[in-house]
Design a protein around this motif. Structure first.
Motif, PDB file in Angstrom:
ATOM      1  N   VAL A  12       0.930  -1.150  -0.138  1.00  0.00           N
ATOM      2  CA  VAL A  12       0.029  -0.038  -0.025  1.00  0.00           C
ATOM      3  C   VAL A  12       1.009   1.214   0.181  1.00  0.00           C
ATOM      4  O   VAL A  12       0.602   2.450  -0.566  1.00  0.00           O
ATOM      5  N   ALA A  13       1.987   1.235   0.601  1.00  0.00           N
ATOM      6  CA  ALA A  13       2.847   2.341   0.765  1.00  0.00           C
ATOM      7  C   ALA A  13       3.502   2.697  -0.607  1.00  0.00           C
ATOM      8  O   ALA A  13       3.426   3.783  -1.007  1.00  0.00           O
ATOM      9  N   THR A  19       1.993   6.635  -6.795  1.00  0.00           N
ATOM     10  CA  THR A  19       1.157   7.539  -7.369  1.00  0.00           C
ATOM     11  C   THR A  19       1.255   9.285  -7.151  1.00  0.00           C
ATOM     12  O   THR A  19       0.831  10.005  -7.675  1.00  0.00           O
ATOM     13  N   THR A  20       1.672   9.501  -5.960  1.00  0.00           N
ATOM     14  CA  THR A  20       1.711  10.826  -5.480  1.00  0.00           C
ATOM     15  C   THR A  20       3.080  11.464  -5.681  1.00  0.00           C
ATOM     16  O   THR A  20       3.104  12.742  -5.927  1.00  0.00           O
ATOM     17  N   LEU A  21       4.182  10.891  -5.957  1.00  0.00           N
ATOM     18  CA  LEU A  21       5.535  11.321  -6.252  1.00  0.00           C
ATOM     19  C   LEU A  21       5.824  10.910  -7.576  1.00  0.00           C
ATOM     20  O   LEU A  21       5.267   9.913  -8.309  1.00  0.00           O
ATOM     21  N   SER A  22       6.639  11.574  -8.235  1.00  0.00           N
ATOM     22  CA  SER A  22       7.115  11.062  -9.577  1.00  0.00           C
ATOM     23  C   SER A  22       8.542  10.222  -9.345  1.00  0.00           C
ATOM     24  O   SER A  22       9.589  10.360 -10.076  1.00  0.00           O
ATOM     25  N   ILE A  23       8.279   9.089  -8.692  1.00  0.00           N
ATOM     26  CA  ILE A  23       9.128   7.811  -8.705  1.00  0.00           C
ATOM     27  C   ILE A  23       8.726   6.665  -9.561  1.00  0.00           C
ATOM     28  O   ILE A  23       7.431   6.591  -9.214  1.00  0.00           O
ATOM     29  N   ASN A  24       9.547   6.101  -9.967  1.00  0.00           N
ATOM     30  CA  ASN A  24       9.044   4.722 -10.691  1.00  0.00           C
ATOM     31  C   ASN A  24       8.516   3.675  -9.663  1.00  0.00           C
ATOM     32  O   ASN A  24       9.032   3.384  -8.927  1.00  0.00           O
TER      33      ASN A  24
END
Length: 57
Positions: A12-13, A19-24
């Motif tokens: 979940v984390a 989805t909130t950060l621009s990390i793959n």
């Protein structure tokens, strides 16, 4: 807490961070899988050290 519950919480984390950060999300999942696997491998050793070893001292 069991390993299954920890892995679901980590999943979940990973989803929330991905989805909130621009990390793959794949990179996050790879790191999370390594962390959960390491935790699952080390947990019995830590339990043994905490419960058994002080009785020997």
């Amino acid at each position: 807490m069991s390993v299954e519950i920890v892995s679901i919480l980590v999943l979940v984390a990973v989803f929330v961070l991905g989805t909130t950060l621009s990390i793959n999300m794949g990179v996050l999942a790879f790191v999370a899988a390594f962390a959960v696997g390491a935790l699952a491998a080390v947990a019995p050793l830590v339990t043994w050290l905490v419960l058994v070893v002080p009785g020997w001292l």
